[in-house]
Scaffold this active site. Structure first.
Site, PDB file in Angstrom:
ATOM      1  N   ASP A   1      -3.989   7.619   3.003  1.00 27.39           N
ATOM      2  CA  ASP A   1      -3.653   6.563   2.071  1.00 27.39           C
ATOM      3  C   ASP A   1      -4.851   5.611   2.093  1.00 27.39           C
ATOM      4  OD1 ASP A   1      -1.947   5.166   0.404  1.00 27.39           O
ATOM      5  OD2 ASP A   1      -1.276   3.874   2.025  1.00 27.39           O
TER       6      ASP A   1
ATOM      7  N   ASP B   1      -0.170   3.676   6.398  1.00 27.68           N
ATOM      8  CA  ASP B   1       0.088   2.472   7.181  1.00 27.68           C
ATOM      9  C   ASP B   1       1.578   2.141   7.220  1.00 27.68           C
ATOM     10  OD1 ASP B   1       0.456   1.690   4.605  1.00 27.68           O
ATOM     11  OD2 ASP B   1      -0.863  -0.045   4.684  1.00 27.68           O
TER      12      ASP B   1
ATOM     13  N   ASP C   1       4.789   3.904   2.098  1.00 27.66           N
ATOM     14  CA  ASP C   1       4.503   5.341   2.076  1.00 27.66           C
ATOM     15  C   ASP C   1       5.378   6.132   3.049  1.00 27.66           C
ATOM     16  OD1 ASP C   1       3.200   4.485   4.314  1.00 27.66           O
ATOM     17  OD2 ASP C   1       1.193   4.804   3.510  1.00 27.66           O
TER      18      ASP C   1
END
Ligand code: ADP
Ligand code: MG
Length: 618
Positions: A321, A513, A517
């Site tokens: 990400d 993180d 997500d």
């Protein structure tokens, strides 16, 4: 010392003394008088009692064949044919082996727990002007605690007075202490080094970092790797097969070779059973995995189970990400372009709208505003993951987010050509301008990507940010595959596409993180979350947690997982090779029952040493 270990010691001590006494009276160990027989039998039962008990427990679980069964069958057989010394000796060494297993297992677990020596014992609660010493679990949210230098921080809290250096090594593996000041968070399990701190409890003990991490690590023992499951299945078939083979050794040769006597082959068959005992073989596998998990936790990498450690060693693709993972997630305002209001007003409005969001953009905008947000002015807030937020501020409908968000709401906005993330604002349907922000790369991101590349591992970047920003970050880091403008659900779809296109044996890891997500973390073969401190969602959804916000910890994690698998393989090959050799020797009568079990113990010890050696070196 663990209770199980203590009981083993007593069993072994009593049995060992009786055994020596019997040997002393018997001299040669052959059947001579009743007194020795009694002595041998007593020694045998003292030593074998635990094995019997285990066998009965196994029978209740409808689980019949295992090393306990083999040992009892063989030694009882040996007793029946009068091989007392051998029978008692074999069971003695078998028990010594078990003891070594028990000790090394509990030591490894303890070494994880010791790294996890983060359990706070007490807290000083401040009531009025007095302090009282209470258990950390008695603290409630909002209580004020005092933490003296040298003390462990009992629960997660926010500093209200004082400043100090705090040692977080036990939590993050980071050996440099960090400074904390008023308003900053301190995490339970870290140690206050220098100054007196006063802090307000923000999480009760059970929800605090220390207890959550300990919970995770305790759970890690229960999730088995494929190799361990294989070993379990293996013994399920292996043991009955070798039992049959042992019986065949007893009956076939005397039948086929008339010159051979039954007793020799009976005895060889029994030795064959002892030699076949899969004990050392089985111990070395879980032990190596535990060692790997322990070594990783020392580096601030928490693995939620051996299965993930194994999966990581096979991961070929690493999907990152962008925001907060490869970049710091700390945005700086580059430009404010207001429309129909001043720059300050636009920033103020945005900070208020983002008041409840934990997105890095929101946090950074509030930081840039620098003043306290007046929550009384904000009525209704809704966050749209991957888009932005909408809020009612001073009675006006305010939309704050990216161009996709504006499009979706049918609002006019001014396209921005500079590189950066534009946060557009619209008030009551009127465009109010944008704030251009940008993020810096994490220090070690480039090194991590390079390392992956050098090791033929693929790095891919996914982001919800715009194409320009995505390309510029990818270029700086040397990432070839970039997917931008993704909604959280697009990220899952993209990930599934990758998973479908890869081979069965390959694994895919997602590194994020944990902020919006979690679905991707959960869907990937291995979900790696950064910044285990603070991000609660990440702790839940991820399989591997990097306690420190450093992508390069992935390198440690991969190294350790590969080292562990290497150790497991070496151990297995060595143990199986030795086993086959031993069986052949037993068949031809070159080993005694005791030799067979001592050899197995030797294999186990060498494997234990090998695991630690390989894992610490990697
Ligand atoms: P990334 O994949 O880089 O982590 P996210 O999915 O978290 O990105 O967000 C994607 C985009 O959505 C951001 O770049 C931003 O433009 C917008 N966005 C998300 N949350 C917010 C917010 N709270 N305020 C403003 N913009 C937001
Ligand atoms: Mg994100």
């Amino acid at each position: 010392m663990a209770k199980a270990v203590k009981i083993k010691f007593i069993e072994l001590g009593a049995g060992g003394i009786l055994y020596l006494a019997a040997l002393y009276t018997a001299g040669d160990g052959e059947w001579t008088s009743g007194a020795e027989t009694v002595c041998f039998l007593l020694a045998y039962f003292a030593l074998a009692a635990g094995v019997f008990a285990q066998l009965i427990r196994n029978f209740r679980k409808m689980h019949f064949f295992d090393e306990n069964f083999l040992m009892l069958l063989a030694t009882v057989g040996a007793l029946i044919i009068g091989k007392y010394t051998e029978a008692v000796g074999a069971i003695l060494f078998f028990q010594i082996g078990k003891l070594i297993e028990e000790i090394s297992m509990s030591r490894t677990k303890k070494s994880i727990a010791k790294y996890m020596d983060i359990r706070p014992e007490f807290a000083n609660r401040k009531v009025g002007n007095k302090e009282e010493n209470v258990a950390p679990s008695d603290l409630k949210r909002g209580d004020v605690i005092v933490i003296r230098p040298g003390e462990k921080i009992p629960v997660d809290a926010v500093v209200t007075a004082g400043s100090s250096m705090v040692d977080m090594k036990a939590l993050t593996g980071e050996s440099e202490p960090g400074e904390v000041k008023i308003g900053q968070k301190v995490y339970s399990g870290s140690i206050n080094l220098s100054g007196l701190l006063e802090a307000r409890v923000s999480k009760v003990y059970a929800e605090s970092t220390a207890s959550r991490i300990m919970g995770l690590v305790e759970g890690a023992n229960k999730k088995k790797s494929e190799t361990e499951k294989f070993a379990d299945r293996f013994t399920k078939y292996y043991t009955p097969i070798v039992t049959c083979l042992g019986i065949l050794v007893m009956i076939l040769p005397p039948m086929m070779l008339p010159a051979h006597d039954t007793e020799t082959w009976m005895y060889r068959g029994l030795i064959f059973l002892v030699a076949a005992c899969p004990f050392g073989l089985l111990v070395s596998v879980p032990l190596a995995f535990l060692g790997g998990i322990g070594a990783a936790s020392k580096q601030g990498v928490l693995m939620k189970g051996s299965n993930f450690l194994e999966a990581l060693s096979k991961a070929e693709t690493f999907i990152f990400d962008k925001t907060g993972t490869l970049t710091q997630g700390v945005f700086h305002v580059k430009k404010i372009c207001p429309k129909g209001m001043t720059a300050e007003e636009l920033l103020e409005l945005t900070a208020h709208g983002e008041a409840y969001s934990s997105h890095p953009i929101a946090v950074s905008l509030q930081e840039a505003y620098g003043k306290d947000v007046d929550l009384g002015r904000v009525k209704y807030i809704k966050e749209f993951s991957g888009f932005g937020v909408m809020a009612e501020i001073d009675g006006k409908d305010v939309y704050i987010g990216n161009s996709k968000f504006m499009n979706r709401q049918g609002l006019y906005y001014q396209p921005v050509s500079e590189i950066g993330t534009a946060v557009h604002v619209a008030v009551d349907g009127e465009y109010a301008g944008y704030i251009l922000i940008s993020d810096a790369l994490r220090k070690d991101a480039k090194r991590t990507i390079r390392w992956l590349e050098r090791h033929q591992l693929e790095a891919v970047m996914l982001t919800g940010d715009n194409e320009r920003v995505a390309q510029s970050v990818a270029k700086q880091l040397g990432i070839e595959y970039v997917y931008a403008n993704l909604m959280p659900e697009d990220k899952v779809a993209q990930l599934e596409e990758f998973i479908d296109s890869q081979m069965e044996s390959e694994n895919l890891a997602f590194v994020g993180d944990g902020i919006n997500d979690a679905p991707v973390l959960a869907r990937a073969d291995i979900g790696i979350a950064m910044g285990g401190l603070g991000a609660d969602a990440a702790l839940e959804a991820a399989d591997v947690i990097l306690m420190e916000d450093e992508p390069s910890r992935i390198i440690d994690a991969i190294r350790i997982s590969r080292g562990t698998i290497r150790a497991v393989k070496q151990n297995l090959i060595f143990a199986i090779g030795m086993k086959i050799l031993l069986l052949i020797l037993a068949f031809f009568g070159y080993v005694s029952m005791q030799d067979a079990i001592i050899a197995d113990m030797g294999v186990m010890l060498i494997n234990i040493l090998n695991s630690f050696w390989v894992i610490t070196l990697c």
